[in-house]
Design an enzyme around this catalytic site. Structure first.
Site, PDB file in Angstrom:
ATOM      1  N   ASN A 180       0.997   4.717   1.742  1.00 11.87           N
ATOM      2  CA  ASN A 180       0.501   5.174   3.039  1.00 11.87           C
ATOM      3  C   ASN A 180       0.498   6.701   3.107  1.00 11.87           C
ATOM      4  O   ASN A 180       1.510   7.351   2.791  1.00 11.87           O
ATOM      5  CB  ASN A 180       1.366   4.598   4.151  1.00 11.87           C
ATOM      6  CG  ASN A 180       1.389   3.086   4.112  1.00 11.87           C
ATOM      7  OD1 ASN A 180       0.355   2.441   4.205  1.00 11.87           O
ATOM      8  ND2 ASN A 180       2.579   2.512   3.948  1.00 11.87           N
TER       9      ASN A 180
ATOM     10  N   GLU B 274      -4.365   3.907   3.770  1.00 10.03           N
ATOM     11  CA  GLU B 274      -3.530   2.942   3.055  1.00 10.03           C
ATOM     12  C   GLU B 274      -4.207   2.574   1.742  1.00 10.03           C
ATOM     13  O   GLU B 274      -5.277   1.966   1.748  1.00 10.03           O
ATOM     14  CB  GLU B 274      -3.339   1.686   3.896  1.00 10.03           C
ATOM     15  CG  GLU B 274      -2.710   1.943   5.258  1.00 10.03           C
ATOM     16  CD  GLU B 274      -2.764   0.711   6.138  1.00 10.03           C
ATOM     17  OE1 GLU B 274      -1.702   0.089   6.346  1.00 10.03           O
ATOM     18  OE2 GLU B 274      -3.865   0.360   6.599  1.00 10.03           O
TER      19      GLU B 274
ATOM     20  N   THR C  23       0.823  -1.207   0.000  1.00 11.14           N
ATOM     21  CA  THR C  23       0.000   0.000   0.000  1.00 11.14           C
ATOM     22  C   THR C  23       0.855   1.254   0.000  1.00 11.14           C
ATOM     23  O   THR C  23       1.982   1.269   0.508  1.00 11.14           O
ATOM     24  CB  THR C  23      -0.931   0.032   1.222  1.00 11.14           C
ATOM     25  OG1 THR C  23      -0.141  -0.029   2.419  1.00 11.14           O
ATOM     26  CG2 THR C  23      -1.920  -1.110   1.193  1.00 11.14           C
TER      27      THR C  23
END
Length: 293
Positions: free
Chosen positions: A194, A242, A192
């Site tokens: 962030n 995320e 992901t």
């Protein structure tokens, strides 16, 4: 579209829409319709006049400018709102700003617009001034609800981004710099990007969302985005955004990422096992792809 600070605005005849316009929602768009100039305030006046009452905002000045430009406006004039400007009386605002500085020939405001020290000025005060024509726009109602920035903030905070987008007339959008996380998503097969929530701005309520993500190059990807505190893991971190970008392979650290929130898929929850979490994440990705393409 030009973005001009009020002290730098050159006198010229203008059709001016005036307001805070946080979110530039569908009601605001009706106020702005027909204007060549939008006059707004930065920061939000309440952050100066009564900081405890200042709302978390839907849009940064940059996002507001982007939305105003999309309406065909020629110029966004920004009032640097400070303690001195807060003391300007209503008559001083009309004469000094609208007439002398902006040379307004037409002024458009919402029916609940207030201005000047102590908020003593209102739309009727503008309508009584013969130096320009005034257009007072009634509050817009959709499905029996008044479209307002405060109502939309509540929707976003509650996760109802799909309905918020309908009232905004555009997706609720955030732009943040990608920061390093715990690399937990990478370990699970879903790396992901962030992002940290920004102080003073609205963040969607905890849950998983289908988003449209735009990276610094301008390329766009569907994204499954979690907003929350990751209840499956003890991280010591606070709230985090995320975003797993579908079909993306690259490094985004330190770069801006734009997320348009399209629909809430589910709430944030704790799973019985990591395997169950991964299975649900796969389903989230499939749903995000179907919604965001």
């Amino acid at each position: 579209m030009r973005v001009t600070r009020l002290p730098d605005a050159e006198p010229r005849p203008r059709r001016v829409a005036v307001g805070t316009f946080d979110g530039v929602h569908r009601g605001h768009r009706e106020v702005i319709r027909g204007a060549d100039t939008v006059l707004t305030f930065e920061p939000h006046p309440l952050s100066v006049i009564a900081p405890p009452r200042a709302p978390r905002l839907l849009t940064t000045l940059e996002r507001k400018a982007e939305l105003v430009a999309s309406l065909g406006v020629e110029e966004l004039v920004v009032v640097p709102f400070d303690e001195d400007f807060a003391l300007v009386p209503a008559d001083g605002f009309v004469s000094g700003v609208l007439v002398e500085r902006l040379c307004a020939t037409h002024v458009s405001v919402g029916e609940n617009f207030r201005f000047g020290h102590g908020a003593h000025g209102d739309a009727e005060r503008l309508a009584a001034d013969e130096r320009f024509e005034t257009r007072i726009v009634p509050l817009l109602e959709i499905d029996g609800e008044v479209v307002s920035s405060s109502h939309i903030r509540g929707l976003v905070l509650g996760g109802a981004v799909e309905y918020a987008d309908a009232l905004l007339g555009a997706p609720f959008t955030i732009v943040r710099e990608v920061v390093h996380g715990d690399k937990r998503g990478r370990e699970l097969g879903f790396p992901t990007a962030n992002l940290l929530p920004a102080d003073g701005y609205v963040t969607p309520g905890h849950g998983v969302y289908a988003c449209r993500a735009t990276v610094a190059s301008g390329a766009t990807y569907a994204a499954a985005t979690n907003v929350g505190v990751r209840p499956m893991f003890v991280t010591g971190r606070g709230e985090l955004i995320e975003a797993f970008l579908l079909d993306f392979d690259g490094d985004l650290y330190g770069q801006p990422l734009r997320l348009e929130f399209l629909k809430r898929l589910r709430g944030e929850k704790r799973f019985d096992s990591v395997e169950a979490l991964v299975e649900q994440m796969g389903a989230d990705v499939d749903e995000a792809r179907a919604i965001a393409g």
